[in-house]
Write an enzyme that holds these catalytic residues in place. Sequence first.
Site, PDB file in Angstrom:
ATOM      1  N   GLY A 239      -9.493 -10.937  -4.893  1.00  0.00           N
ATOM      2  CA  GLY A 239      -9.079 -10.038  -3.817  1.00  0.00           C
ATOM      3  C   GLY A 239      -7.724  -9.397  -3.956  1.00  0.00           C
ATOM      4  O   GLY A 239      -7.384  -8.503  -3.171  1.00  0.00           O
ATOM      5  N   GLY A 275     -10.934  -9.980  -9.917  1.00  0.00           N
ATOM      6  CA  GLY A 275     -11.736  -8.974 -10.605  1.00  0.00           C
ATOM      7  C   GLY A 275     -10.878  -7.747 -10.827  1.00  0.00           C
ATOM      8  O   GLY A 275     -10.294  -7.530 -11.892  1.00  0.00           O
ATOM      9  N   ARG A 312     -16.877   4.956  -6.027  1.00  0.00           N
ATOM     10  CA  ARG A 312     -15.911   4.499  -5.031  1.00  0.00           C
ATOM     11  C   ARG A 312     -15.450   5.597  -4.073  1.00  0.00           C
ATOM     12  O   ARG A 312     -15.359   5.348  -2.862  1.00  0.00           O
ATOM     13  CB  ARG A 312     -14.703   3.819  -5.699  1.00  0.00           C
ATOM     14  N   TYR A 316     -16.440   4.625  -0.357  1.00  0.00           N
ATOM     15  CA  TYR A 316     -15.352   4.081   0.487  1.00  0.00           C
ATOM     16  C   TYR A 316     -14.303   5.118   0.830  1.00  0.00           C
ATOM     17  O   TYR A 316     -13.257   4.761   1.363  1.00  0.00           O
ATOM     18  CB  TYR A 316     -14.612   2.949  -0.236  1.00  0.00           C
ATOM     19  N   CYS A 342     -26.385  16.329  -6.444  1.00  0.00           N
ATOM     20  CA  CYS A 342     -26.770  17.121  -5.266  1.00  0.00           C
ATOM     21  C   CYS A 342     -26.552  16.363  -3.967  1.00  0.00           C
ATOM     22  O   CYS A 342     -27.507  15.958  -3.298  1.00  0.00           O
ATOM     23  CB  CYS A 342     -28.208  17.569  -5.417  1.00  0.00           C
ATOM     24  N   GLU A 343     -25.311  16.111  -3.646  1.00  0.00           N
ATOM     25  CA  GLU A 343     -24.909  15.457  -2.394  1.00  0.00           C
ATOM     26  C   GLU A 343     -23.534  15.994  -2.051  1.00  0.00           C
ATOM     27  O   GLU A 343     -22.666  16.065  -2.933  1.00  0.00           O
ATOM     28  CB  GLU A 343     -24.718  13.941  -2.594  1.00  0.00           C
ATOM     29  N   TYR A 370     -15.050  -1.793 -10.805  1.00  0.00           N
ATOM     30  CA  TYR A 370     -16.081  -1.233  -9.912  1.00  0.00           C
ATOM     31  C   TYR A 370     -16.334   0.241 -10.203  1.00  0.00           C
ATOM     32  O   TYR A 370     -16.639   1.023  -9.307  1.00  0.00           O
ATOM     33  CB  TYR A 370     -15.719  -1.464  -8.437  1.00  0.00           C
TER      34      TYR A 370
END
Length: 414
Positions: A239, A275, A312, A316, A342-343, A370
Amino acid sequence: MTAFHTVNGVLHAEQVACARIAEQHQTPTYVYSLQALNTAFSSFQAGLIGHDHLICFAVKANPSLAILNVFARMGAGFDIVSGGELARVLAAGGDPNKIVFSGVGKSHQEIRAALEAGIFCFNVESINELHRIQAVAESMNAIAPISLRVNPNVDAKTHPYISTGLKNNKFGVAFEDALALYQTAASLSHIAVHGVDCHIGSQITELSPFLDALDKVLGLVDALATHGIHIQHIDVGGGVGITYSDETPPDFAVYTQAILKKLAGRQVKVLFEPGRALVGNAGILLTKVEYLKPGESKNFAIVDAAMNDLMRPALYDAYHHITAIVPADAPSQVYEVVGPVCESGDFLGHDRALSIAEGDYLAIHSAGAYGMSMASNYNTRGRAAEVLVDGDTVHLIRERERISDLFKLERVLP
Ligand code: LLP
């Protein structure tokens, strides 16, 4: 010198100009620095020398075999969350006896595979999982070492999607139930209680949530001792955050020292599951500007990396620094840096001032954690290549996925 740095405005990965990598391997390509990986691991470990410890790299942050192998050679353990990650760690030369297995949904098969491999510990997330591990271990005539992942109910003060230590999420067992659950665990024939585990969230930039959680865990360890249950290790989870923009996470020495201070006088091994902190700033994503598209209210820089490569920002609203990899003459303009998917959520950065022309390469920074691990094939896009730079040498550690790979498992009706 940091692993990624500019020389006269030209971005380098160690001694290699990033333009050379982009030209040789095309884009999008993830670029990692061996020196950055080594430095991150050894500086995390530096504060722990002299105390019994195990650093278990959280594989989900970056499961590249080459990267796992780098950490395995440095003596790391691994935090896994699936049978797939177990297989990867073993394939990368990881020591099974340094593996902890976290995650709320361990299947019978995964538990069996972990017992066969002889992992260090299961981080158990529910009573039903405990009974399942007991049953599988009994059927194999094995003893399963376990910790319970307790939920200390502290606020990690991070993004809600990556906060895991609060009462209302799916992880761990409620703190109030932990003592009774440990008593159950201790009574089971094929379970050996070894530790206590907690992990409160990710990208945490303050020290206090870690210490508050550890205080609660230590209270539990003491309560267990009075009931005759003696804990051999405490797993404080991962974390620790990194700097993406202007965050100031605690540095490793401060973090590890604060943890060790709380453990003073206790004969207990301490486990960490970092991580992001070990890989996040050891990687960048190189991408090419395909089109510059002036819009009515915004200018778009359409690049060849997309949300399927680095999810990411879309997921987020995460910030990643974006720079041109060579200085350019073009006037600086403010761009929405977007991918071809396409978004409307397919963006990599908002409102970025860049001096760029079509065909230029950009670096998306802090992409080592990530990034590739959450990449997908959405829009039938092959996943990026990955290279690991060591000094002046560029090693290809994952080939770019070929389009034919993407549907080779599929069948049409006869
Ligand atoms: N241990 C456990 C049990 C975890 O669930 C995680 C991360 C870690 C360790 C490692 O946490 P780290 O040191 O990397 O913060 N995809 C998100 C992050 C999800 C984290 C999930 N669990 C992101 O891109 O920010």
